[in-house]
Design a protein around this motif. Structure first.
Motif, PDB file in Angstrom:
ATOM      1  N   TYR A  98       0.828  -1.202   0.000  1.00 25.73           N
ATOM      2  CA  TYR A  98       0.000   0.000   0.000  1.00 25.73           C
ATOM      3  C   TYR A  98       0.863   1.252   0.000  1.00 25.73           C
ATOM      4  N   THR A 114      -9.293   0.057   0.795  1.00 27.11           N
ATOM      5  CA  THR A 114      -7.956   0.429   1.253  1.00 27.11           C
ATOM      6  C   THR A 114      -7.070   0.798   0.076  1.00 27.11           C
ATOM      7  N   LEU A 115      -7.154   0.021  -0.996  1.00 30.65           N
ATOM      8  CA  LEU A 115      -6.353   0.283  -2.191  1.00 30.65           C
ATOM      9  C   LEU A 115      -6.767   1.596  -2.849  1.00 30.65           C
ATOM     10  N   ALA A 154      -5.569   4.499  -0.693  1.00 25.79           N
ATOM     11  CA  ALA A 154      -4.114   4.698  -0.751  1.00 25.79           C
ATOM     12  C   ALA A 154      -3.715   5.398  -2.045  1.00 25.79           C
TER      13      ALA A 154
END
Length: 394
Positions: A8, A203-204, A207
């Protein structure tokens, strides 16, 4: 499954570096083709500034996701959740519409139609869709016939909320950075609790989005060399919506079963709403204000939150930093309650920051009440001379 923290970090760094390097290129192209924001009555800037920074933001975001698809752990995560290819494609569509607006200044209905097209692609083809909303004691499930229009409507609200606050140098990029980081922390926490597969998409996305905005800020913070324009503000709004939707639908409230009372049930709603609180409040106030005056909700004015901070005496830079502060306080307060045993600490910390924020925000007004400006002081001296019967000057 171990959480791929370093992957990440790599995705965020790629997004930031690519955006940082390509923004000057986008600036030169914008100047050459005439995508320049000339000062208007409602604008704060006094000189023409190129826009179309969204092109660099999109390039950084797309390349970051491409790199993620080639990484050992995150590459496997592409098999779960939404179709990242269609999300990037929808981003390209809305960025392209924004570029046209940056050059030709499209009317509001045309932009809304373009936003709906891009959002529809992301929701229908990319499968970024609300499946349910948590309620007390149950959940409200959506079938596809209802989930699709509800998700499209919410996404359009987020896109226009981000577009509305893009009025000061670095404001939209900074607020988006704070929002994306807050989503990342929340989703990362889910993964640490054992939900790595379901938490991977938000989350990806968070980020990559945080990285692009961080890379863009050095060129956009006051005094700005380039604006993100509608090509950027609509793009980051769309990507924030994708992160919010996927974080909401992939959250299991049982992860937070130790939260006092029924708060755990509402965490999937509290976090996205708190993260996007500032742009939503500004959007709501703008719509109410304009409709009450018999104007279109899309009619521009100079009464947004950032305009009001300038009116009460804050400098351009200080107004932006104050809005960063308020955005961070509300966003991370929502995220903080998701951590076990932290609720009371977050509550007291929130109260302390709110008091501090109010004091700093009202400082110019307090100074104005204590120290009269030149006009007030001159009028006072003039009145005193008249009372004393002395000479006056005109």
């Amino acid at each position: 499954m171990r959480h791929p923290s370093l992957e990440y970090l790599l995705v965020g760094c790629v997004a930031a570096i690519v955006t940082l390097l390509l923004t000057p290129v986008a600036r030169r192209v914008a100047i050459r083709i005439g995508a320049v924001a000339k000062p208007r009555d409602r604008d704060v800037h006094a000189v023409a500034i190129p826009r179309m920074g969204g092109v660099a933001i999109f390039a950084g975001f797309a390349l970051a996701l491409f790199v993620a698809s080639r990484l050992p752990t995150l590459g496997d995560g592409f098999k779960f959740g939404p179709d990242m290819g269609w999300i990037v494609g929808a981003g390209a569509v809305i960025c392209g519409i924004g570029v046209l607006d940056d050059i030709y200044e499209l009317d509001s209905l045309t932009k809304l139609a373009g936003q709906a097209l891009a959002t529809g692609l992301m929701v229908i083809k990319g499968d970024v869709q609300l499946d349910f909303l948590p309620l007390v004691g149950s959940t409200l499930s959506f079938d596809r016939n209802l989930g699709v229009p509800v998700t499209i409507l919410l996404t359009l609200l987020i896109i226009n909320a981000l577009n509305f606050i893009d009025g000061l140098d670095g404001l939209a990029a900074g607020v988006c950075t704070i929002s994306a980081v807050a989503f990342f922390v929340f989703s990362y926490h889910l993964a640490q609790e054992g939900f790595t597969g379901s938490a991977s998409p938000p989350t990806l996305l968070a980020a990559a989005l945080a990285g692009t905005c961080i890379g863009f800020l050095p060129h956009n913070f006051f005094p700005a060399k380039i604006f993100m324009g509608d090509s950027g503000s609509m793009l980051v709004g769309l990507m924030l919506s994708a992160a919010a939707t996927t974080s909401t639908t992939t959250t299991d409230s049982q992860v937070f079963n130790d939260t006092p009372g029924s708060l755990a049930i509402f965490l999937p709603l509290i976090v996205p709403l708190s993260v996007l609180a500032l742009p939503f409040v500004d959007l709501l106030l703008a719509v109410v204000r304009r409709v009450a005056r018999g104007r279109s909700p899309f009619a521009p004015d100079k009464q947004h939150l950032h305009h009001r901070l300038l009116e009460i005496g804050h400098s351009h830079r200080r107004a932006v930093l104050l809005l960063y502060f308020w955005s961070a306080v509300v966003a991370f307060a929502g995220v903080g309650v998701s951590f076990e045993g932290s609720q009371w600490f977050v509550l007291w910390l929130l109260v302390a920051f709110v008091v501090l924020g109010l004091a700093v925000s009202l400082v110019p007004n307090l100074r104005r009440q204590r120290t009269p400006g030149p006009a007030v002081a001159g009028a006072t001296r003039h009145r005193d001379r008249l009372k004393a019967g002395g000479p006056t000057r005109h």
